[in-house]
Scaffold this active site. Structure first.
Site, short mmCIF file in Angstrom:
data_model
loop_
_atom_site.label_atom_id
_atom_site.label_comp_id
_atom_site.label_asym_id
_atom_site.label_seq_id
_atom_site.Cartn_x
_atom_site.Cartn_y
_atom_site.Cartn_z
N ASP A 69 8.15 10.72 48.57
CA ASP A 69 8.15 11.23 49.94
C ASP A 69 7.38 12.55 50.07
O ASP A 69 7.02 13.17 49.07
CB ASP A 69 9.59 11.40 50.46
CG ASP A 69 10.52 12.02 49.41
OD1 ASP A 69 10.03 12.69 48.49
OD2 ASP A 69 11.74 11.82 49.53
N ASP A 144 24.33 13.01 51.06
CA ASP A 144 24.69 12.01 52.07
C ASP A 144 24.35 10.58 51.61
O ASP A 144 24.46 9.64 52.40
CB ASP A 144 24.02 12.33 53.42
CG ASP A 144 22.49 12.26 53.35
OD1 ASP A 144 21.94 11.99 52.25
OD2 ASP A 144 21.84 12.49 54.39
N HIS A 146 21.32 9.56 50.51
CA HIS A 146 19.94 9.12 50.69
C HIS A 146 19.23 8.94 49.35
O HIS A 146 19.55 9.61 48.37
CB HIS A 146 19.16 10.05 51.63
CG HIS A 146 18.86 11.41 51.10
ND1 HIS A 146 19.02 12.55 51.85
CD2 HIS A 146 18.39 11.84 49.90
CE1 HIS A 146 18.67 13.60 51.14
NE2 HIS A 146 18.28 13.20 49.94
N GLU A 151 17.54 8.10 54.95
CA GLU A 151 18.82 8.68 55.35
C GLU A 151 19.82 7.58 55.70
O GLU A 151 19.43 6.41 55.87
CB GLU A 151 18.60 9.59 56.57
CG GLU A 151 17.73 10.81 56.29
CD GLU A 151 18.48 11.92 55.55
OE1 GLU A 151 19.41 11.63 54.76
OE2 GLU A 151 18.13 13.10 55.76
P1 PGA Z 1 18.35 17.36 44.61
O1 PGA Z 1 17.93 16.38 45.76
O2 PGA Z 1 17.81 16.79 43.33
O3 PGA Z 1 17.71 18.66 44.96
O4 PGA Z 1 19.85 17.41 44.60
C1 PGA Z 1 18.15 15.02 45.58
C2 PGA Z 1 17.70 14.27 46.79
O5 PGA Z 1 17.80 14.81 47.91
O6 PGA Z 1 17.27 13.12 46.64
#
Ligand code: PGA
Length: 260
Positions: A69, A144, A146, A151
């Site tokens: 992304d 959450d 994702h 999302e």
């Molecule tokens: P993080 O993010 O590795 O900073 O916890 C993970 C994500 O949002 O996929």
């Protein structure tokens, strides 16, 4: 529940194990295609891969990578990586690409600055197909649920597209990346281009990394709760044969009793 869960005692061991999986695939198939995540979780894995490149000769020159992304409005020309921004392309450049032998033209990231984002999303999908698909897709997981920037409520059938980020994700990204770099909360992008869930699931193998207490609830819900679009990572339960979950002890604390 997915059977293939590897629980390591701490973040460093989790990162080293994840790097060994990636290195194994590169050694087996030097022209492999990797799907890469950003975020705080994979930084230790990237560090270990850099060490393997520098001290063991792990060679990335035949490898192609596709990032999951990029924020809408941000991006970076890897041939001129001078501008300072919070793009995921810059993150990849700083944390990984500039340290290894990966060819810039083989490091693909959706361009969040594209004028026609729909066209960019189709182009990205076509590049993945052209490369023969992804051999190993590495994922983080948001608090959450994702994966990529898919999302909650993202259709399981989704392809690469523009996604509105949820408030929780914007808050998490602000705390972890934008605040430390001196940006205001309002400067966190609210939209991102993300590979879709169906795009991710087409990878031949998938490895999800999760670390820390803050992920213990979501790991538990995603991997042992109902499979539903409100919990995007739960879709991984449908493909136990190709999913590997690698966590540290705290992220797995609601799932399994640690025994090593
Ligand atoms: P993080 O993010 O590795 O900073 O916890 C993970 C994500 O949002 O996929």
């Amino acid at each position: 529940m997915i059977g293939n869960i590897i629980v390591k005692s701490n973040y460093e061991e989790m990162s080293h194990y994840a790097a060994s999986v990636v290195a194994g695939i590169i050694r087996l198939k030097p022209d492999c295609v990797l799907g890469l995540p950003t975020g705080s979780t994979p930084i230790g894995m990237y560090k270990e891969l850099i060490r393997m490149h520098q001290t063991e000769g792990l060679d990335f020159s035949g490898v192609t990578t596709f990032n999951l992304d990029e924020y809408v409005g941000l991006g970076l020309d890897l041939n001129k990586p001078y501008t300072k921004d919070q793009s995921y392309a810059r993150f990849m450049w700083e944390e990984f690409f500039r340290h290894v032998s990966l060819r810039k033209e083989n490091a693909l990231i959706p361009d969040g600055r594209a004028k026609d984002l729909v066209k960019e999303c189709h182009y990205y999908e076509s590049r993945i197909k052209q490369a023969g698909g992804i051999d190993l897709q590495i994922l983080g997981i948001g608090t959450d649920g994702h994966i990529g920037f898919n999302e909650p409520s993202s259709p399981f059938s989704s392809r690469t597209r523009v996604e509105d980020l949820h408030a929780q994700t914007i808050a998490d990204n602000y705390e972890k990346f934008f605040k430390p770099a001196g940006f205001a909360k309002g400067q966190v992008p609210k939209r991102a281009v993300s590979m879709g869930i169906a795009t991710v699931l087409e990878a031949k193998q998938i490895m999800l990394l999760a670390s820390g207490q803050e992920k213990s609830d979501v790991v538990f819900k995603a991997l042992s709760g109902p499979i539903m679009e409100e919990m995007p990572a739960s879709v991984l339960q449908l493909f136990p044969e190709k999913i590997r979950i690698v966590t540290d002890q705290t992220a797995a604390s609601r799932m399994v009793k640690y025994t090593e």
